[in-house]
Design a protein around this motif. Sequence first.
Motif, mmCIF file in Angstrom:
data_model
loop_
_atom_site.group_PDB
_atom_site.id
_atom_site.type_symbol
_atom_site.label_atom_id
_atom_site.label_comp_id
_atom_site.label_asym_id
_atom_site.label_seq_id
_atom_site.Cartn_x
_atom_site.Cartn_y
_atom_site.Cartn_z
ATOM 1 N N GLU A 296 -6.306 2.539 -9.247
ATOM 2 C CA GLU A 296 -5.213 2.257 -8.450
ATOM 3 C C GLU A 296 -4.699 3.326 -7.593
ATOM 4 O O GLU A 296 -4.684 4.591 -8.012
ATOM 5 C CB GLU A 296 -3.784 2.160 -9.134
ATOM 6 N N ILE A 297 -4.787 3.080 -6.331
ATOM 7 C CA ILE A 297 -4.584 4.398 -5.155
ATOM 8 C C ILE A 297 -3.718 4.067 -4.350
ATOM 9 O O ILE A 297 -3.334 5.144 -3.262
ATOM 10 C CB ILE A 297 -6.060 4.559 -4.400
ATOM 11 N N GLY A 298 -2.836 3.183 -4.594
ATOM 12 C CA GLY A 298 -1.660 2.993 -3.656
ATOM 13 C C GLY A 298 -0.824 1.701 -3.590
ATOM 14 O O GLY A 298 -0.899 0.826 -4.710
ATOM 15 N N THR A 299 0.179 1.328 -2.802
ATOM 16 C CA THR A 299 1.273 0.142 -3.072
ATOM 17 C C THR A 299 1.401 -0.276 -1.503
ATOM 18 O O THR A 299 1.601 0.602 -0.567
ATOM 19 C CB THR A 299 2.546 0.587 -3.514
ATOM 20 N N VAL A 300 1.357 -1.641 -1.415
ATOM 21 C CA VAL A 300 1.669 -2.280 -0.271
ATOM 22 C C VAL A 300 3.061 -1.989 0.242
ATOM 23 O O VAL A 300 4.112 -2.097 -0.790
ATOM 24 C CB VAL A 300 1.359 -3.818 -0.196
ATOM 25 N N THR A 301 3.508 -1.609 1.111
ATOM 26 C CA THR A 301 5.031 -1.586 1.587
ATOM 27 C C THR A 301 5.295 -2.460 2.350
ATOM 28 O O THR A 301 6.662 -3.024 2.419
ATOM 29 C CB THR A 301 5.232 -0.141 2.227
ATOM 30 N N ASP B 139 -3.766 6.878 -1.469
ATOM 31 C CA ASP B 139 -4.153 8.201 -1.507
ATOM 32 C C ASP B 139 -4.886 8.636 0.055
ATOM 33 O O ASP B 139 -5.985 7.875 0.193
ATOM 34 C CB ASP B 139 -5.219 8.424 -2.758
ATOM 35 N N ALA B 140 -4.914 9.877 0.125
ATOM 36 C CA ALA B 140 -5.289 10.295 1.472
ATOM 37 C C ALA B 140 -6.955 10.318 1.285
ATOM 38 O O ALA B 140 -7.366 9.725 2.246
ATOM 39 C CB ALA B 140 -4.865 11.776 1.523
ATOM 40 N N ALA B 141 -7.553 10.417 0.386
ATOM 41 C CA ALA B 141 -8.778 10.213 0.082
ATOM 42 C C ALA B 141 -9.767 8.838 0.219
ATOM 43 O O ALA B 141 -10.652 8.655 0.649
ATOM 44 C CB ALA B 141 -9.273 10.573 -1.416
ATOM 45 N N HIS B 142 -8.586 7.986 0.493
ATOM 46 C CA HIS B 142 -9.140 6.663 0.726
ATOM 47 C C HIS B 142 -8.417 6.111 1.978
ATOM 48 O O HIS B 142 -8.371 4.624 2.025
ATOM 49 C CB HIS B 142 -8.560 5.439 -0.578
ATOM 50 N N ALA B 143 -7.970 6.671 2.770
ATOM 51 C CA ALA B 143 -7.255 6.345 3.997
ATOM 52 C C ALA B 143 -7.993 6.320 5.468
ATOM 53 O O ALA B 143 -7.433 5.832 6.296
ATOM 54 C CB ALA B 143 -6.001 7.322 4.296
ATOM 55 N N GLU B 144 -9.347 6.512 5.178
ATOM 56 C CA GLU B 144 -10.016 6.608 6.483
ATOM 57 C C GLU B 144 -10.424 5.034 6.966
ATOM 58 O O GLU B 144 -10.595 4.158 6.099
ATOM 59 C CB GLU B 144 -11.333 7.330 6.154
ATOM 60 N N THR B 145 -10.279 4.652 8.193
ATOM 61 C CA THR B 145 -10.767 3.460 8.852
ATOM 62 C C THR B 145 -11.850 3.122 8.275
ATOM 63 O O THR B 145 -12.852 3.673 8.085
ATOM 64 C CB THR B 145 -10.754 3.687 10.298
ATOM 65 N N GLY B 146 -11.904 2.031 7.885
ATOM 66 C CA GLY B 146 -13.271 1.069 7.755
ATOM 67 C C GLY B 146 -13.381 1.199 5.802
ATOM 68 O O GLY B 146 -14.382 0.615 5.324
ATOM 69 N N THR B 147 -12.536 2.099 5.165
ATOM 70 C CA THR B 147 -12.611 1.904 3.725
ATOM 71 C C THR B 147 -12.370 0.719 2.991
ATOM 72 O O THR B 147 -11.379 0.080 3.256
ATOM 73 C CB THR B 147 -11.683 2.953 3.164
#
Length: 372
Positions: free
Chosen positions: A314-319, A337-345
């Motif tokens: 689990e790396i985040g939450t929908v807002t 999480d910033a580590a999973h924030a790149e476009t295309g992830t």
Amino acid sequence: MSDFETGEDTVETGTLPLDAWHRAQGARMVEFAGYHMPIQYEGIIAEHLWTRENAGLFDVSHMGQLMVSGAGAAEALEKLMPGDFSALGEGRMRYSLLLDEDGGIIDDLMVTNTGGHLALVVNGACKWEDFGFLREHLPDDITLTHHEDQALVALQGPKAVDALSRLVPMAADLKFMQSGLADWDGVPLYISRSGYTGEDGYEISLPADAAEKFAEALVAMDEVKPIGLGARDSLRLEAGLPLYGHDLTTASDPVTSGLTFAISKRRRTEGGFHGAERILDLLANGGPTRRVGLALEGRMAAREGARVYAGEREIGTVTSGGFSPTLEHPIAMAQVDAAHAETGTALEVEQRGKRLPATVVKLPFVPPKYVR
């Protein structure tokens, strides 16, 4: 429809200047931010698409309209927000963030230099808290006035300029984030070329007792229809604009929320605003999370609070989330999480026990159409 909160009517629920007019137009009313508000007239998707192609009239009178005046008003506000208001020219406006002592976001708002004072438009759901916070933190010689006798409407869409300039010719001369005073049939209007839909358009502040007459004059035009808050919310979601209380809270900060543009150049060097040390450190070194856009596969929409996963982690939450009428597929904003924030992830969102494939995409989902 995205994460737009509605609730049951209560005896405490207030009415706005256009309440009877909305009902006469066939609006479905709900309780929002302490007021009876029109959520839709003929349907959210139809109203959304109408605004994208024509001009939609929104009642946003629930928002707080404040006036800050007195010597040093700009400098006083700069201690609470990261904007450069001292250099804000007359008729110019700036998006900013009201920050608590630790740099948490109390509200996002618009600040305008009207010439004689600074005008603030704050979110309706927290306007009384904002008013109290400002009164507590501003010097005693700064005057804070709440304009309860003013209505606020927004005319949004590509044909908004044509419609409004028939009534007020000066509106056509304004560019995005510019404002000015006008007269319409003896009614003083304060007009800004701004809004929260991603479309070109205007927000107009006017005396409450003139609001119905003004609304009637606008909807009499073929390109203008009244639009509810449901479509306003789906439009702002497509525009990648955060909604306070959902995408932004006091646990948020300007950097991880993707709002670094609200930190003016001078303030990045000088600091001097609430939470500056922490925020400028995040600006220099990055934060642990980021607000991102998600494009989802299928037809099921992800809603606020849905968990976001990278594999089994689990790396985040929908807002905010909903179906995009323009793109014809579900979209969402999430804090991940910033580590999973790149476009295309490639990620997944859990909704109703199902894992929905999602891809990180650039915000906004739909390019803005501001006239600069």
